[in-house]
Design a protein around this motif. Sequence first.
Motif, mmCIF file in Angstrom:
data_model
loop_
_atom_site.group_PDB
_atom_site.id
_atom_site.type_symbol
_atom_site.label_atom_id
_atom_site.label_comp_id
_atom_site.label_asym_id
_atom_site.label_seq_id
_atom_site.Cartn_x
_atom_site.Cartn_y
_atom_site.Cartn_z
ATOM 1 N N ARG A 1 5.840 -5.398 -10.631
ATOM 2 C CA ARG A 1 4.936 -4.227 -11.002
ATOM 3 C C ARG A 1 4.339 -3.857 -9.616
ATOM 4 O O ARG A 1 3.400 -5.045 -9.161
ATOM 5 C CB ARG A 1 4.145 -4.383 -12.216
ATOM 6 C CG ARG A 1 4.952 -4.604 -13.300
ATOM 7 C CD ARG A 1 4.037 -4.577 -14.898
ATOM 8 N NE ARG A 1 4.839 -5.140 -15.894
ATOM 9 C CZ ARG A 1 4.479 -5.083 -17.291
ATOM 10 N NH1 ARG A 1 3.285 -4.528 -17.190
ATOM 11 N NH2 ARG A 1 5.255 -5.242 -17.963
ATOM 12 N N SER A 2 4.010 -2.736 -9.242
ATOM 13 C CA SER A 2 3.247 -2.359 -8.214
ATOM 14 C C SER A 2 1.987 -1.694 -8.776
ATOM 15 O O SER A 2 2.173 -0.760 -9.431
ATOM 16 C CB SER A 2 3.837 -1.442 -7.221
ATOM 17 O OG SER A 2 3.075 -1.170 -6.136
ATOM 18 N N ARG A 3 0.940 -2.098 -8.452
ATOM 19 C CA ARG A 3 -0.258 -1.682 -9.076
ATOM 20 C C ARG A 3 -1.482 -0.995 -8.016
ATOM 21 O O ARG A 3 -1.436 -1.666 -6.773
ATOM 22 C CB ARG A 3 -0.929 -2.525 -9.959
ATOM 23 C CG ARG A 3 -0.148 -2.849 -11.221
ATOM 24 C CD ARG A 3 -0.794 -4.045 -12.042
ATOM 25 N NE ARG A 3 0.282 -4.231 -13.380
ATOM 26 C CZ ARG A 3 -0.103 -5.206 -14.273
ATOM 27 N NH1 ARG A 3 -1.127 -6.031 -14.126
ATOM 28 N NH2 ARG A 3 0.736 -5.082 -15.255
ATOM 29 N N LEU A 4 -2.535 -0.388 -8.583
ATOM 30 C CA LEU A 4 -3.411 0.238 -7.718
ATOM 31 C C LEU A 4 -2.691 0.891 -6.437
ATOM 32 O O LEU A 4 -3.313 0.419 -5.427
ATOM 33 C CB LEU A 4 -4.382 -0.860 -7.251
ATOM 34 C CG LEU A 4 -5.015 -1.558 -8.518
ATOM 35 C CD1 LEU A 4 -6.263 -2.671 -8.069
ATOM 36 C CD2 LEU A 4 -5.947 -0.465 -9.302
ATOM 37 N N TYR B 1 0.960 -1.289 0.110
ATOM 38 C CA TYR B 1 -0.113 0.075 -0.055
ATOM 39 C C TYR B 1 0.926 1.471 -0.078
ATOM 40 O O TYR B 1 0.579 2.291 0.604
ATOM 41 C CB TYR B 1 -0.960 -0.040 1.117
ATOM 42 C CG TYR B 1 -2.048 -1.167 1.097
ATOM 43 C CD1 TYR B 1 -1.675 -2.146 0.463
ATOM 44 C CD2 TYR B 1 -3.154 -0.659 1.998
ATOM 45 C CE1 TYR B 1 -2.652 -3.033 0.553
ATOM 46 C CE2 TYR B 1 -4.199 -1.722 1.925
ATOM 47 C CZ TYR B 1 -3.918 -3.112 1.270
ATOM 48 O OH TYR B 1 -4.888 -4.163 1.286
ATOM 49 N N GLU B 2 1.869 1.148 -0.811
ATOM 50 C CA GLU B 2 3.062 2.295 -0.755
ATOM 51 C C GLU B 2 2.367 3.836 -0.956
ATOM 52 O O GLU B 2 3.086 4.816 -0.611
ATOM 53 C CB GLU B 2 3.901 1.931 -1.839
ATOM 54 C CG GLU B 2 4.644 0.563 -2.018
ATOM 55 C CD GLU B 2 3.881 -0.493 -2.938
ATOM 56 O OE1 GLU B 2 4.463 -0.383 -4.088
ATOM 57 O OE2 GLU B 2 3.162 -1.080 -2.306
ATOM 58 N N ARG B 3 1.380 3.777 -1.882
ATOM 59 C CA ARG B 3 0.814 5.009 -2.077
ATOM 60 C C ARG B 3 -0.616 5.301 -1.710
ATOM 61 O O ARG B 3 -1.541 6.041 -2.472
ATOM 62 C CB ARG B 3 0.973 5.316 -3.641
ATOM 63 C CG ARG B 3 2.424 5.216 -4.176
ATOM 64 C CD ARG B 3 2.751 5.579 -5.645
ATOM 65 N NE ARG B 3 1.916 4.455 -6.235
ATOM 66 C CZ ARG B 3 2.348 3.237 -6.486
ATOM 67 N NH1 ARG B 3 3.525 2.742 -6.235
ATOM 68 N NH2 ARG B 3 1.706 2.308 -7.425
ATOM 69 N N LEU B 4 -0.947 4.511 -0.578
ATOM 70 C CA LEU B 4 -2.303 4.576 -0.112
ATOM 71 C C LEU B 4 -2.208 5.181 1.432
ATOM 72 O O LEU B 4 -1.255 5.223 1.900
ATOM 73 C CB LEU B 4 -3.049 3.079 -0.139
ATOM 74 C CG LEU B 4 -3.431 2.559 -1.492
ATOM 75 C CD1 LEU B 4 -3.888 1.053 -1.412
ATOM 76 C CD2 LEU B 4 -4.654 3.536 -1.887
#
Length: 224
Positions: free
Chosen positions: A208-211, A164-167
């Motif tokens: 790949r990191s998504r969502l 959840y790097e960008r959450l």
Amino acid sequence: MSGAGTDGAAADQKGLMDSVYGFHRHIYDATRKFYLLGRDALIRDLAPPPGGTVLEVGCGTARNLIVAARHWPEARFYGFDISEAMLDTARTSLSRKGLANRVELAQADAGSFDTERLFGIPSVDRIFMSYTLSMIPPWQEAIERAVASLAPGGSLHIVDFGQYERLPKLAKKLHFKSLNDFHVYPRRELPAVLRRVAEANGLELDFRSRLRGYVWRATLTRRG
């Protein structure tokens, strides 16, 4: 670790999974579809060769194997799980869908599985792990066993919870707490472990990191 210790750990994990999913296996697919994201995209990307072999590690209810067998009708499918309760549901589902003759199941531990012993096949063209590494205690060993089981030109496909790097941090805290209650632990070290395994085995890695970090997707490919 000794063989006895390894067997004991596997037996403990089997008992835990049978206990946790003894009831939840009946509602597993209906509830998980809302947050186990990226599974069908992984299946679409498998692209096994005609007549090729596909193995799911931690197949659970066989939901993914059913989707994959329909999407790739020329391939042969295999799956295993440590939980006999889940396998009971999987066998029923495959029979109901008319796929029992196309998908072979077995009970095994992901950290020490042997495709020759389980299914009589020395190597596999495609192996996939869908939201299983976050539930498998010997998850690094599971990756290494999968890599060792790949045929030339074969690939290992992984989808699981990211970090959840960008959450928002609160969203991560609350969701991780709910996952932990079901003995699910997203693997923060997964990218580093995959890089190590790829380098040690001469594999190509696509990560790949998504969502916004909710989903991590990875493919390890053995050169033909």
